[in-house]
Design a protein around this motif. Structure first.
Motif, PDB file in Angstrom:
ATOM      1  N   LEU A  43       0.829  -1.202   0.000  1.00 54.03           N
ATOM      2  CA  LEU A  43       0.000   0.000   0.000  1.00 54.03           C
ATOM      3  C   LEU A  43       0.866   1.255   0.000  1.00 54.03           C
ATOM      4  O   LEU A  43       0.585   2.231  -0.694  1.00 54.03           O
ATOM      5  CB  LEU A  43      -0.917   0.015   1.222  1.00 54.03           C
ATOM      6  CG  LEU A  43      -2.099  -0.945   1.188  1.00 54.03           C
ATOM      7  CD1 LEU A  43      -2.836  -0.917   2.515  1.00 54.03           C
ATOM      8  CD2 LEU A  43      -3.051  -0.580   0.059  1.00 54.03           C
ATOM      9  N   TYR A  51      -3.373   8.862  -0.519  1.00 58.13           N
ATOM     10  CA  TYR A  51      -4.520   8.833   0.393  1.00 58.13           C
ATOM     11  C   TYR A  51      -4.266   9.735   1.581  1.00 58.13           C
ATOM     12  O   TYR A  51      -5.129  10.489   2.020  1.00 58.13           O
ATOM     13  CB  TYR A  51      -4.770   7.402   0.905  1.00 58.13           C
ATOM     14  CG  TYR A  51      -5.325   6.434  -0.108  1.00 58.13           C
ATOM     15  CD1 TYR A  51      -5.608   6.827  -1.413  1.00 58.13           C
ATOM     16  CD2 TYR A  51      -5.588   5.119   0.246  1.00 58.13           C
ATOM     17  CE1 TYR A  51      -6.114   5.931  -2.332  1.00 58.13           C
ATOM     18  CE2 TYR A  51      -6.098   4.216  -0.661  1.00 58.13           C
ATOM     19  CZ  TYR A  51      -6.354   4.614  -1.948  1.00 58.13           C
ATOM     20  OH  TYR A  51      -6.860   3.713  -2.843  1.00 58.13           O
ATOM     21  N   GLN A 217     -16.590   8.947  -0.656  1.00 53.76           N
ATOM     22  CA  GLN A 217     -16.765   7.862  -1.606  1.00 53.76           C
ATOM     23  C   GLN A 217     -17.569   8.338  -2.811  1.00 53.76           C
ATOM     24  O   GLN A 217     -17.220   8.060  -3.950  1.00 53.76           O
ATOM     25  CB  GLN A 217     -17.470   6.672  -0.944  1.00 53.76           C
ATOM     26  CG  GLN A 217     -17.341   5.414  -1.773  1.00 53.76           C
ATOM     27  CD  GLN A 217     -18.495   4.466  -1.595  1.00 53.76           C
ATOM     28  OE1 GLN A 217     -19.623   4.877  -1.338  1.00 53.76           O
ATOM     29  NE2 GLN A 217     -18.224   3.189  -1.719  1.00 53.76           N
ATOM     30  N   SER A 220     -15.539  10.276  -4.966  1.00 48.00           N
ATOM     31  CA  SER A 220     -14.344   9.509  -5.308  1.00 48.00           C
ATOM     32  C   SER A 220     -13.060  10.242  -4.944  1.00 48.00           C
ATOM     33  O   SER A 220     -12.120  10.307  -5.711  1.00 48.00           O
ATOM     34  CB  SER A 220     -14.344   9.078  -6.775  1.00 48.00           C
ATOM     35  OG  SER A 220     -14.219  10.152  -7.634  1.00 48.00           O
ATOM     36  N   ASN A 222     -10.142   9.761  -2.600  1.00 48.52           N
ATOM     37  CA  ASN A 222      -9.614   8.641  -1.821  1.00 48.52           C
ATOM     38  C   ASN A 222      -8.855   9.137  -0.600  1.00 48.52           C
ATOM     39  O   ASN A 222      -7.889   9.861  -0.719  1.00 48.52           O
ATOM     40  CB  ASN A 222      -8.694   7.791  -2.683  1.00 48.52           C
ATOM     41  CG  ASN A 222      -9.469   7.070  -3.767  1.00 48.52           C
ATOM     42  OD1 ASN A 222     -10.216   6.153  -3.489  1.00 48.52           O
ATOM     43  ND2 ASN A 222      -9.326   7.535  -5.003  1.00 48.52           N
ATOM     44  N   TYR A 229     -11.152   0.734   4.197  1.00 48.28           N
ATOM     45  CA  TYR A 229     -12.142  -0.117   3.529  1.00 48.28           C
ATOM     46  C   TYR A 229     -11.487  -1.159   2.635  1.00 48.28           C
ATOM     47  O   TYR A 229     -11.845  -2.321   2.656  1.00 48.28           O
ATOM     48  CB  TYR A 229     -13.075   0.760   2.682  1.00 48.28           C
ATOM     49  CG  TYR A 229     -14.352   1.046   3.371  1.00 48.28           C
ATOM     50  CD1 TYR A 229     -14.374   1.912   4.449  1.00 48.28           C
ATOM     51  CD2 TYR A 229     -15.538   0.435   2.987  1.00 48.28           C
ATOM     52  CE1 TYR A 229     -15.537   2.169   5.120  1.00 48.28           C
ATOM     53  CE2 TYR A 229     -16.704   0.689   3.661  1.00 48.28           C
ATOM     54  CZ  TYR A 229     -16.711   1.560   4.717  1.00 48.28           C
ATOM     55  OH  TYR A 229     -17.864   1.797   5.375  1.00 48.28           O
ATOM     56  N   ASP A 230     -10.529  -0.676   1.824  1.00 46.60           N
ATOM     57  CA  ASP A 230      -9.880  -1.586   0.877  1.00 46.60           C
ATOM     58  C   ASP A 230      -9.161  -2.717   1.592  1.00 46.60           C
ATOM     59  O   ASP A 230      -9.279  -3.879   1.194  1.00 46.60           O
ATOM     60  CB  ASP A 230      -8.869  -0.829   0.014  1.00 46.60           C
ATOM     61  CG  ASP A 230      -9.557   0.020  -1.022  1.00 46.60           C
ATOM     62  OD1 ASP A 230     -10.791  -0.083  -1.117  1.00 46.60           O
ATOM     63  OD2 ASP A 230      -8.872   0.780  -1.722  1.00 46.60           O
ATOM     64  N   TRP A 232      -9.620  -3.912   4.547  1.00 44.76           N
ATOM     65  CA  TRP A 232     -10.490  -4.849   5.243  1.00 44.76           C
ATOM     66  C   TRP A 232     -11.376  -5.636   4.286  1.00 44.76           C
ATOM     67  O   TRP A 232     -11.344  -6.864   4.247  1.00 44.76           O
ATOM     68  CB  TRP A 232     -11.337  -4.095   6.267  1.00 44.76           C
ATOM     69  CG  TRP A 232     -12.311  -4.974   6.941  1.00 44.76           C
ATOM     70  CD1 TRP A 232     -12.146  -6.305   7.224  1.00 44.76           C
ATOM     71  CD2 TRP A 232     -13.609  -4.639   7.390  1.00 44.76           C
ATOM     72  NE1 TRP A 232     -13.262  -6.801   7.831  1.00 44.76           N
ATOM     73  CE2 TRP A 232     -14.165  -5.791   7.950  1.00 44.76           C
ATOM     74  CE3 TRP A 232     -14.348  -3.445   7.391  1.00 44.76           C
ATOM     75  CZ2 TRP A 232     -15.453  -5.811   8.493  1.00 44.76           C
ATOM     76  CZ3 TRP A 232     -15.620  -3.466   7.946  1.00 44.76           C
ATOM     77  CH2 TRP A 232     -16.155  -4.633   8.484  1.00 44.76           C
ATOM     78  N   LEU A 233     -12.168  -4.906   3.475  1.00 46.73           N
ATOM     79  CA  LEU A 233     -13.172  -5.586   2.663  1.00 46.73           C
ATOM     80  C   LEU A 233     -12.611  -6.090   1.345  1.00 46.73           C
ATOM     81  O   LEU A 233     -13.129  -7.038   0.773  1.00 46.73           O
ATOM     82  CB  LEU A 233     -14.348  -4.651   2.430  1.00 46.73           C
ATOM     83  CG  LEU A 233     -15.032  -4.223   3.740  1.00 46.73           C
ATOM     84  CD1 LEU A 233     -15.990  -3.072   3.495  1.00 46.73           C
ATOM     85  CD2 LEU A 233     -15.756  -5.398   4.370  1.00 46.73           C
ATOM     86  N   GLY A 234     -11.537  -5.467   0.851  1.00 45.10           N
ATOM     87  CA  GLY A 234     -10.935  -5.933  -0.390  1.00 45.10           C
ATOM     88  C   GLY A 234      -9.915  -7.023  -0.137  1.00 45.10           C
ATOM     89  O   GLY A 234     -10.066  -8.156  -0.573  1.00 45.10           O
ATOM     90  N   TYR A 235      -8.879  -6.655   0.611  1.00 43.90           N
ATOM     91  CA  TYR A 235      -7.815  -7.615   0.861  1.00 43.90           C
ATOM     92  C   TYR A 235      -8.152  -8.572   1.995  1.00 43.90           C
ATOM     93  O   TYR A 235      -7.392  -9.502   2.276  1.00 43.90           O
ATOM     94  CB  TYR A 235      -6.512  -6.888   1.195  1.00 43.90           C
ATOM     95  CG  TYR A 235      -5.920  -6.149   0.022  1.00 43.90           C
ATOM     96  CD1 TYR A 235      -5.299  -6.848  -1.017  1.00 43.90           C
ATOM     97  CD2 TYR A 235      -5.969  -4.773  -0.044  1.00 43.90           C
ATOM     98  CE1 TYR A 235      -4.759  -6.169  -2.087  1.00 43.90           C
ATOM     99  CE2 TYR A 235      -5.435  -4.090  -1.130  1.00 43.90           C
ATOM    100  CZ  TYR A 235      -4.829  -4.791  -2.146  1.00 43.90           C
ATOM    101  OH  TYR A 235      -4.295  -4.134  -3.214  1.00 43.90           O
ATOM    102  N   GLY A 236      -9.260  -8.311   2.691  1.00 44.64           N
ATOM    103  CA  GLY A 236      -9.673  -9.207   3.764  1.00 44.64           C
ATOM    104  C   GLY A 236      -8.719  -9.215   4.943  1.00 44.64           C
ATOM    105  O   GLY A 236      -8.605 -10.191   5.665  1.00 44.64           O
ATOM    106  N   LEU A 238      -8.219  -7.625   8.259  1.00 45.79           N
ATOM    107  CA  LEU A 238      -8.771  -6.789   9.316  1.00 45.79           C
ATOM    108  C   LEU A 238      -7.659  -6.165  10.143  1.00 45.79           C
ATOM    109  O   LEU A 238      -7.769  -5.032  10.608  1.00 45.79           O
ATOM    110  CB  LEU A 238      -9.701  -7.614  10.207  1.00 45.79           C
ATOM    111  CG  LEU A 238     -10.379  -6.864  11.346  1.00 45.79           C
ATOM    112  CD1 LEU A 238     -11.230  -5.740  10.798  1.00 45.79           C
ATOM    113  CD2 LEU A 238     -11.232  -7.805  12.173  1.00 45.79           C
ATOM    114  N   MET A 382     -16.925  -3.198  13.284  1.00 42.12           N
ATOM    115  CA  MET A 382     -16.168  -4.442  13.353  1.00 42.12           C
ATOM    116  C   MET A 382     -15.682  -4.701  14.784  1.00 42.12           C
ATOM    117  O   MET A 382     -15.805  -5.811  15.313  1.00 42.12           O
ATOM    118  CB  MET A 382     -14.949  -4.288  12.438  1.00 42.12           C
ATOM    119  CG  MET A 382     -14.481  -5.566  11.847  1.00 42.12           C
ATOM    120  SD  MET A 382     -15.836  -6.319  10.979  1.00 42.12           S
ATOM    121  CE  MET A 382     -15.887  -7.865  11.818  1.00 42.12           C
ATOM    122  N   LEU A 492     -23.641  -2.064   9.014  1.00 41.34           N
ATOM    123  CA  LEU A 492     -23.004  -3.343   9.320  1.00 41.34           C
ATOM    124  C   LEU A 492     -23.618  -4.080  10.498  1.00 41.34           C
ATOM    125  O   LEU A 492     -23.479  -5.283  10.624  1.00 41.34           O
ATOM    126  CB  LEU A 492     -21.521  -3.107   9.612  1.00 41.34           C
ATOM    127  CG  LEU A 492     -20.650  -3.162   8.381  1.00 41.34           C
ATOM    128  CD1 LEU A 492     -19.281  -2.649   8.680  1.00 41.34           C
ATOM    129  CD2 LEU A 492     -20.581  -4.592   7.869  1.00 41.34           C
TER     130      LEU A 492
END
Lengths: 542, 336
Positions: A43, A51, A217, A220, A222, A229-230, A232-236, A238, A382, A492
């Motif tokens: 990253l 970012y 968001q 757009s 960033n 978000y990326d 956690w939810l993209g690369y999984g 946490l 979370m 969530l």
């Protein structure tokens, strides 16, 4: 400073409350330790620097703009003689009821290439394509900063106005007698006196900005939230998400603590606040500019967006939507009322504990209970599941052990989780407001009841709580409105068949179909307005 | 007094929230799919069977929630909008196999897991929309990187699952180096930073901001049915890419049963209902998706777009390349 009381129960409960509120934060920090460095390196080499830059720029511009809007409007309302002052006084609070993501959507619709503004310009000047002319692009970082500032400045306006109004006018008069002009006296006396209120409200704005997800968001832009978000939810991952969120929180803490340190030792209070004010007499042109400034804020932050919403609602709504609205509206109301009430009670308890108790570390409970504000809603959600989940499992285990059927996820799978999350997130708002209210109470009033032999309870019910009523109302209102608008945590943590107004509107916005949710959006705004109007009616002083 | 109020409130809160619905005949769904897409199906299911359907909708984070809830999770069924999410659920050991002849016979082999842990319900094509002003075109995904579209391409965020899946399929076809280069060139061709939904891109074509956009097939139908959005859709053709070579990229919406589903029987009934002819017809007619069950007709509108050749790449490969795709998207700084 001698603090007066030493109630063991109060002490215990204060520390317990603070501990409970800090648990999700600790869960997040601990989770961050296990972050994979490999992902971080990736990253850092690719997107994280941009970012980070965006985050800092956005935070800077929002705070600067909101300060400019908020402090000057508060000054104009309290210190000058412009016309329609009584109306503007509360009209300036209204943008607070507007969720930023809603305003962002509405303005994009309005100022986009296909929107009425550009269409009109094209028709008028005969332009054919985007290459024929320049028009500002609202879906940019400055655009996002402006949108956020337009709906967040009322925090600064509200607290600063309160500070100006409760200032001891004797000080101002003294400065005038000593030869300062009205303007000099404002900048040299009134403004520095209002600094605690300005600082508290500016840090609220800062934290709101850093935790914002939906607006950036949609535009757009960033930011660090995107990275969270990326990861956690993209690369999984946490762990990495937690680590990034921890960085974000430390950033906020640093700013807030630096500010507190820089004004340590300053104390402003008067036993006999003389609130009779002499107003600055503005010339006609000055009045005109001041009026335009205030009205522009009211129009851009509230009147224009609500008008656009009403037009949409008239065009697109039908009766069938009403029944759905009713149940989602009640859900929103339920979580917001609970969250606001609990947050205010906690803030009072911790704030007064700090003020009245004989404990070397008495400021700690209040301090740490506000950390949650800097956690983005998603990460908080979370952390909430990570905290309440095991607790639920334990409860179920115990229930099964003693022969009952397992009750299921009564904490993490119910609105308890949402309310808890909202309280953790918005305690800082209630704390800040109540604390600045407590600061306005002169120290001597802590001692007076004791000297007269009145006990702690008597002192609280006869002196402190009545004096804090305006602050309590403001704090409740702020948390209520924020809870109505809060999105990621609600998205969530929702239990079955549970939609709130904000979650529903967000879903429609992400499909470019806000038209069908216009009624619901209006409802959020109306609910947000209700307390503002009530407060204004019940007490002109708030 | 405040303390008492506080305690009373908390007790009240417990009572209100403590007893979540626990009627006997029900099934609990965690859905990534949006309410307006699946609620008509659930209504019909309840009418037929009397089983109540409870739903939580979320765009993101379901798998994470499920994992945290563990064995006390109330979830029976998980509905997702793409293949990667389904595979993720299986890889995290959050689902269980469902051995149902109804399911396995209704769904073509390549659209269900060999170990019966997931099943596709509909397929969707990642189409390329093009402005009518360009005339009819024949286009491949690879062409999005072509210089001639410089400044004329629009797309939603690269991080969106639909985009990620497409990039993953490009990796399968061409390898990482080519795909990264392709992403950089596509980024160079973008008219604006990736933003908005698939529909917003068609709106941008209508606004003459760009000529070409990526979008799922069913959105075209959805837009044509919406008063405001019809004018956008009227400006574009829907194209099926790569028809002269490997075929158009396919994704699925799918279903899986949660590992600790408390209502297994009802869950299976709902899954079987979702591939039944009436439910599949509903998917086709109201959602304008391609039904998974052979013999169920697509809607008239979808049929008018013509038949197409689908990429035969196994869906599991797309899921396998997902993380690499994300990394390439970051490396190309696609969203910045």
């Amino acid at each position: 400073m001698i603090a007066l009381y030493n109630s063991k129960t109060w002490k215990l409960s204060s520390y317990i409350i603070a501990l409970v509120l800090i648990v999700p934060v600790v869960v997040m920090l601990v989770g961050g330790v296990s972050a994979s460095t490999q992902l971080f390196t990736h990253l850092w080499q690719t997107v994280l620097p941009s970012y980070l830059e965006n985050t800092l720029l956005l935070a800077f511009w929002v705070v600067v703009l909101a300060l400019f809007f908020g402090v000057f409007s508060a000054a104009i309302i309290t210190q000058t003689n412009i016309v329609f002052k009584q109306q503007l006084r509360w009209l300036l609070l209204l943008p607070l009821a507007m969720p930023a993501y809603l305003v962002a959507y509405l303005y994009t619709d309005l100022f986009d290439y296909a929107g009425p503004v550009q269409r009109g310009l094209r028709a008028w000047f005969g332009w054919q394509s985007p290459n024929d002319y320049w028009f500002f692009d609202i879906r940019t970082l400055p655009g996002a900063a402006l949108m956020l500032a337009l709906v967040l400045f009322p925090y600064i306006y509200m607290l600063t106005r309160g500070a100006f109004e409760q200032q001891d006018q004797n000080l101002i008069r003294a400065s005038r007698l000593l030869g300062l002009t009205a303007k000099q006296s404002f900048f040299k006396v009134a403004l520095p006196l209002a600094r605690p209120a300005i600082a508290v409200s500016a840090s609220l704005v800062l934290m709101e900005t850093l935790a914002d997800f939906a607006t950036v968001q949609y535009f757009s832009v960033n930011t660090l939230t995107t990275a969270i978000y990326d990861t956690w939810l993209g690369y999984g991952d946490l762990g990495a998400a937690n680590a990034l969120a921890s960085v974000l929180m430390l950033l906020v803490l640093f700013v807030v603590l630096a500010e507190q340190r820089s004004r340590a030792g300053l104390r402003h209070q008067s036993a006999r606040p003389n609130s009779k004010r002499e107003l600055m007499q503005l010339s006609f042109s000055q009045q005109l500019i001041a009026s335009i400034f205030c009205w522009a804020l009211v129009i851009l932050g509230f009147l224009l967006p609500i008008t656009l919403l009403i037009i949409m609602a008239v065009q697109y709504s039908d009766v069938a939507q009403l029944s759905v609205l009713l149940s989602t509206g009640i859900n929103s109301l339920k979580v917001s009322v609970f969250a606001a009430t609990i947050a205010v009670v906690i803030a009072l308890s911790l704030g007064l504990y700090q003020r009245l108790h004989n404990d070397k570390y008495r400021q700690i409970p209040q301090l740490i209970s506000g950390f949650g504000y800097a956690i983005p809603g998603t990460v908080l959600a979370m952390a909430m599941l990570s905290t309440l989940g095991p607790l639920d499992h334990w409860l179920n285990g115990v229930a099964e052990l003693i022969g009952f059927t397992a009750p299921g996820l009564i904490l993490s799978g119910s609105i308890f989780a949402i309310v808890f999350a909202l309280v953790v997130r918005f305690s800082a708002i209630a704390n800040g407001t109540i604390a600045s209210g407590i600061k306005q109470i002169p120290r001597s009033l802590d001692y007076a009841p004791a000297t007269l032999g009145v006990n702690l309870r008597g002192s609280l019910t006869k002196v402190h709580l009545p004096m804090l009523t305006p602050a309590i109302l403001v704090a409740w209102l702020l948390v209520f409105v924020e809870a109505m608008k809060e999105l990621p945590a609600v998205l969530l943590l929702r239990p079955f068949n549970f939609e709130t107004l904000s979650s529903q509107i967000y879903q429609l916005i992400s499909d470019e179909m806000l038209e069908q949710g216009a009624l619901g959006a209006i409802l959020i705004v109306l609910f947000g307005l209700l307390p503002i109007v009530l407060l204004n009616k019940s007490k002109e002083k708030v | 007094m405040f303390k008492k109020l506080f305690i009373t409130l908390f007790i009240a809160l417990f009572f209100i929230t403590g007893f979540s619905a626990n009627a006997s005949e029900e099934v609990n769904v965690y859905s990534y799919r949006q309410p307006f897409l699946v609620e008509p199906l659930f209504t019909q299911f309840t009418e037929q069977t009397g089983i109540k359907v409870n739903v939580v909708f979320a765009k993101e984070g379901m798998a994470e929630r499920l994992a945290r809830e563990g064995k006390y999770s109330p979830a029976d069924i998980l509905l997702t909008t793409d293949i990667s999410r389904l595979i993720e659920l299986r890889d995290k050991d959050l689902v269980q196999a469902v051995n149902s002849s109804v399911l396995s016979s209704a769904i073509p082999k390549q659209y269900q897991a060999q170990d019966n842990t997931w099943f596709a319900l509909t397929t969707r094509v990642r189409n390329i929309y093009s402005a009518k002003r360009l005339g009819k075109i024949d286009i491949n995904y690879e062409d999005l990187a072509d210089e001639k579209y410089k400044g004329r391409v629009c797309t939603r965020s690269g991080k969106h699952p639909y985009t990620v899946a497409l990039v993953a399929s490009m990796i399968s076809e061409h390898g990482e180096t080519y795909t990264l280069d392709w992403l950089k060139k596509v980024k160079n061709n973008l008219a604006r930073k990736p933003q908005g939904s698939d529909r917003a891109q068609v709106q941008a074509i209508h606004q003459n901001l760009c000529d070409i956009s990526l979008g799922n097939s069913y959105y075209f139908g959805k837009m044509l049915k919406d008063d405001k959005q019809k004018v956008w859709a009227d400006e574009v053709y829907i194209n099926f890419p790569n028809q002269k070579n490997r075929g158009a990229h396919i994704n699925i919406s799918g279903v899986a049963m949660a590992k600790y589903a408390p209502n297994v029987k009802n869950a299976q009934a709902l899954m079987e209902f979702l591939v039944s002819k009436p439910a599949q017809a509903l998917y086709a007619q109201t959602n304008m998706e391609y039904p998974i069950r052979e013999g169920v007709a697509v809607s008239k509108l979808v049929a008018s777009w013509g038949s197409y050749k689908a990429d035969a790449l196994p869906l599991e490969d797309i899921a396998k390349n997902r993380k690499t795709a994300l990394k390439l998207l970051d490396q190309a700084q696609f969203d910045l």
